[in-house]
Each structure stands twice: as structure tokens, then as C-alpha cells.
Write a protein that holds these residues in place. Sequence first.
Motif, mmCIF file in Angstrom:
data_model
loop_
_atom_site.group_PDB
_atom_site.id
_atom_site.type_symbol
_atom_site.label_atom_id
_atom_site.label_comp_id
_atom_site.label_asym_id
_atom_site.label_seq_id
_atom_site.Cartn_x
_atom_site.Cartn_y
_atom_site.Cartn_z
ATOM 1 N N LEU A 293 -1.445 19.563 -1.428
ATOM 2 C CA LEU A 293 -0.462 18.882 -2.268
ATOM 3 C C LEU A 293 0.279 17.904 -1.379
ATOM 4 N N ASP A 294 0.088 16.621 -1.623
ATOM 5 C CA ASP A 294 0.630 15.638 -0.683
ATOM 6 C C ASP A 294 0.936 14.330 -1.395
ATOM 7 N N GLU A 295 1.710 13.505 -0.691
ATOM 8 C CA GLU A 295 2.111 12.196 -1.197
ATOM 9 C C GLU A 295 1.473 11.119 -0.341
ATOM 10 N N ALA A 296 0.969 10.075 -0.971
ATOM 11 C CA ALA A 296 0.292 8.996 -0.253
ATOM 12 C C ALA A 296 1.305 8.168 0.537
ATOM 13 N N ARG A 297 0.861 7.686 1.703
ATOM 14 C CA ARG A 297 1.657 6.780 2.528
ATOM 15 C C ARG A 297 0.846 5.524 2.780
ATOM 16 N N CYS A 298 1.515 4.416 2.968
ATOM 17 C CA CYS A 298 0.810 3.160 3.223
ATOM 18 C C CYS A 298 0.127 3.238 4.577
ATOM 19 N N VAL A 299 -1.174 3.055 4.607
ATOM 20 C CA VAL A 299 -1.935 3.157 5.843
ATOM 21 C C VAL A 299 -1.591 2.032 6.809
ATOM 22 N N TYR A 300 -1.002 0.960 6.300
ATOM 23 C CA TYR A 300 -0.611 -0.166 7.152
ATOM 24 C C TYR A 300 0.796 0.000 7.725
ATOM 25 N N GLY A 301 1.467 1.093 7.389
ATOM 26 C CA GLY A 301 2.802 1.341 7.905
ATOM 27 C C GLY A 301 3.906 0.591 7.196
ATOM 28 N N LEU A 302 3.615 -0.035 6.067
ATOM 29 C CA LEU A 302 4.636 -0.751 5.313
ATOM 30 C C LEU A 302 5.525 0.240 4.562
ATOM 31 N N ARG A 303 6.740 -0.171 4.241
ATOM 32 C CA ARG A 303 7.721 0.753 3.689
ATOM 33 C C ARG A 303 7.692 0.861 2.171
ATOM 34 N N HIS A 304 6.815 0.140 1.511
ATOM 35 C CA HIS A 304 6.789 0.239 0.056
ATOM 36 C C HIS A 304 6.159 1.566 -0.387
ATOM 37 N N ARG A 305 6.435 1.933 -1.613
ATOM 38 C CA ARG A 305 5.887 3.170 -2.165
ATOM 39 C C ARG A 305 4.469 2.921 -2.665
ATOM 40 N N ALA A 306 3.604 3.873 -2.397
ATOM 41 C CA ALA A 306 2.225 3.775 -2.889
ATOM 42 C C ALA A 306 2.160 4.335 -4.318
ATOM 43 N N PRO A 307 1.298 3.760 -5.161
ATOM 44 C CA PRO A 307 0.420 2.621 -4.893
ATOM 45 C C PRO A 307 1.106 1.292 -5.209
ATOM 46 N N HIS A 308 1.093 0.376 -4.282
ATOM 47 C CA HIS A 308 1.706 -0.930 -4.486
ATOM 48 C C HIS A 308 0.672 -1.890 -5.049
ATOM 49 N N ARG A 309 1.081 -2.697 -6.018
ATOM 50 C CA ARG A 309 0.125 -3.590 -6.687
ATOM 51 C C ARG A 309 -0.467 -4.616 -5.741
ATOM 52 N N ARG A 310 0.277 -5.006 -4.707
ATOM 53 C CA ARG A 310 -0.198 -6.034 -3.787
ATOM 54 C C ARG A 310 -0.753 -5.452 -2.490
ATOM 55 N N CYS A 311 -1.056 -4.180 -2.503
ATOM 56 C CA CYS A 311 -1.631 -3.500 -1.342
ATOM 57 C C CYS A 311 -2.733 -2.580 -1.859
ATOM 58 N N ASP A 312 -3.571 -2.082 -0.950
ATOM 59 C CA ASP A 312 -4.610 -1.134 -1.371
ATOM 60 C C ASP A 312 -4.287 0.282 -0.917
ATOM 61 N N CYS A 313 -2.996 0.562 -0.674
ATOM 62 C CA CYS A 313 -2.583 1.892 -0.243
ATOM 63 C C CYS A 313 -2.624 2.877 -1.411
ATOM 64 N N GLY A 314 -2.487 4.145 -1.079
ATOM 65 C CA GLY A 314 -2.513 5.196 -2.088
ATOM 66 C C GLY A 314 -3.775 6.030 -1.994
ATOM 67 N N PHE A 315 -3.759 7.177 -2.637
ATOM 68 C CA PHE A 315 -4.961 7.990 -2.743
ATOM 69 C C PHE A 315 -5.940 7.303 -3.694
ATOM 70 N N HIS A 316 -7.217 7.548 -3.460
ATOM 71 C CA HIS A 316 -8.259 6.979 -4.319
ATOM 72 C C HIS A 316 -9.181 8.090 -4.811
ATOM 73 N N CYS A 317 -9.646 7.968 -6.044
ATOM 74 C CA CYS A 317 -10.650 8.896 -6.563
ATOM 75 C C CYS A 317 -11.419 8.193 -7.667
ATOM 76 N N VAL A 318 -12.527 8.787 -8.072
ATOM 77 C CA VAL A 318 -13.335 8.246 -9.163
ATOM 78 C C VAL A 318 -13.238 9.180 -10.360
ATOM 79 N N HIS A 319 -13.585 8.652 -11.537
ATOM 80 C CA HIS A 319 -13.513 9.451 -12.764
ATOM 81 C C HIS A 319 -14.647 10.474 -12.848
ATOM 82 N N ASP A 320 -15.825 10.077 -12.377
ATOM 83 C CA ASP A 320 -17.042 10.850 -12.637
ATOM 84 C C ASP A 320 -17.451 11.673 -11.415
ATOM 85 N N ARG A 321 -17.664 12.962 -11.624
ATOM 86 C CA ARG A 321 -18.072 13.851 -10.524
ATOM 87 C C ARG A 321 -19.410 13.413 -9.932
ATOM 88 N N THR A 322 -20.345 13.014 -10.794
ATOM 89 C CA THR A 322 -21.669 12.615 -10.314
ATOM 90 C C THR A 322 -21.579 11.429 -9.365
#
Length: 220
Positions: A47-76
Amino acid sequence: MRLRLPEERPTEPPTGYKIAHPVLSQDGTRAGFTGVSLGGALPYGVLDEARCVYGLRHRAPHRRCDCGFHCVHDRTEAEALLCTAEHRAAVLLEVSVLGSYIRFERGFRYARQRVRTMTVGACACGAVAVALADAGWGRPGWRALQAMCAGCLRGRTSLSLAAFARLAGEGLRVQAGQGAANPAAGLGVSELVAEAALLQARLDWFQTQLARLEERGPQG
């Protein structure tokens, strides 16, 4: 006039799938995961909160950055990533998407997550994995782990699947994927004949080499 993205208010957290490498802290008291791409430098817990991998202080997910956790919809689709050479030792995670998120065609980028289930693949030899052992690489303060059977552990630092779940905490469920309990099990007559022929060919080769050495004598 600013374009606003549509907002969703689901009654239950969306479910997603991703792959990651299980990791163990240097002191052996914590277990978690590290990503296989951009976020691999930042290990995270169940159980965790995403942090910006670039060290920027904005909250993830930021619209102008690609930070945040990522996942796909489909298990396959997530399982397909495990076919590549660099991801063979990774595990499959089923996650709950928490907090704010941005929905894409194939998945989510989001602020928080809970890893519900970790599915471990087979050992490199093909047998069912019984433990997670030191993979020989890691991140500062964290050792990467990979699935292994009892026969391949060979004294490496390791954790049983149940022990990893206990260290990770937060109700994580860990399960072993499919593998061959016995590599020779399930072989038909033709496969066994082929194996016997291969062994006989190797024996013939060794006998030929031995005969040559005997012909040369002690001085050869």
C-alpha cells in the motif's frame, strides 16, 4: 478556456494489472516491489503512494508529467510482458487503483495503489517455485528476488512465498504459477526414446575420447 478532463466517481476502486520485481530490504525486515521501467528506481510497498521519479514536487499523477503508478486494464496484456527476455523473472501483480487517476485506452496512471495479489512464475528450470531467492542484483538498500524451486536455491538468501507475504503485509496474497513438479513427468514414449538416444550419443563420445587417450599412452 481550459479543457477539463471528465471525472469519474466509481463505487469501487478500479482493478488493474502490472508486472514488477519483488525486493527485500537490506536488513531483511521489509518486502516490496520495484518497477520494470521508469519507476524502477523507487521501490514501493503493498500500500503506497506514487512519487515523481524526476524529484519534482507536484503530486502524482501530473498531467504534464509521466509520474505515477502505471497499470493496464487486461490481465492477459500484463502477462504478455512476462514473455520478453528482460522480464522473465518478474511477477504479475493485481492492484487496486486508489486516489486520483488518469484513464488511458490500455490502462491507468494513478496516485495510490494497493497490491492485492502477487503471482510468481515458475523457476528458471521449469519446476514450480517454492521460494523467492536473491536474484544477484538490486537497488540501493534493496535486494531483488526471483522465483526458484527447492533444487535451485543452493544456499542463496531466500524467503518462502508465505514469508514474503508476511513481510509485505497489508493482506497481500502470494500464489505460485504453473510449473512442472518433475521435469521428466508427462514425457511420452517418443520423448523418452529421444532422451535415451541423446544420453547414448554422449556416452559414445566419452568412450571415443577415452580410447584416444589410452592409445597415446602416458607420454601423450
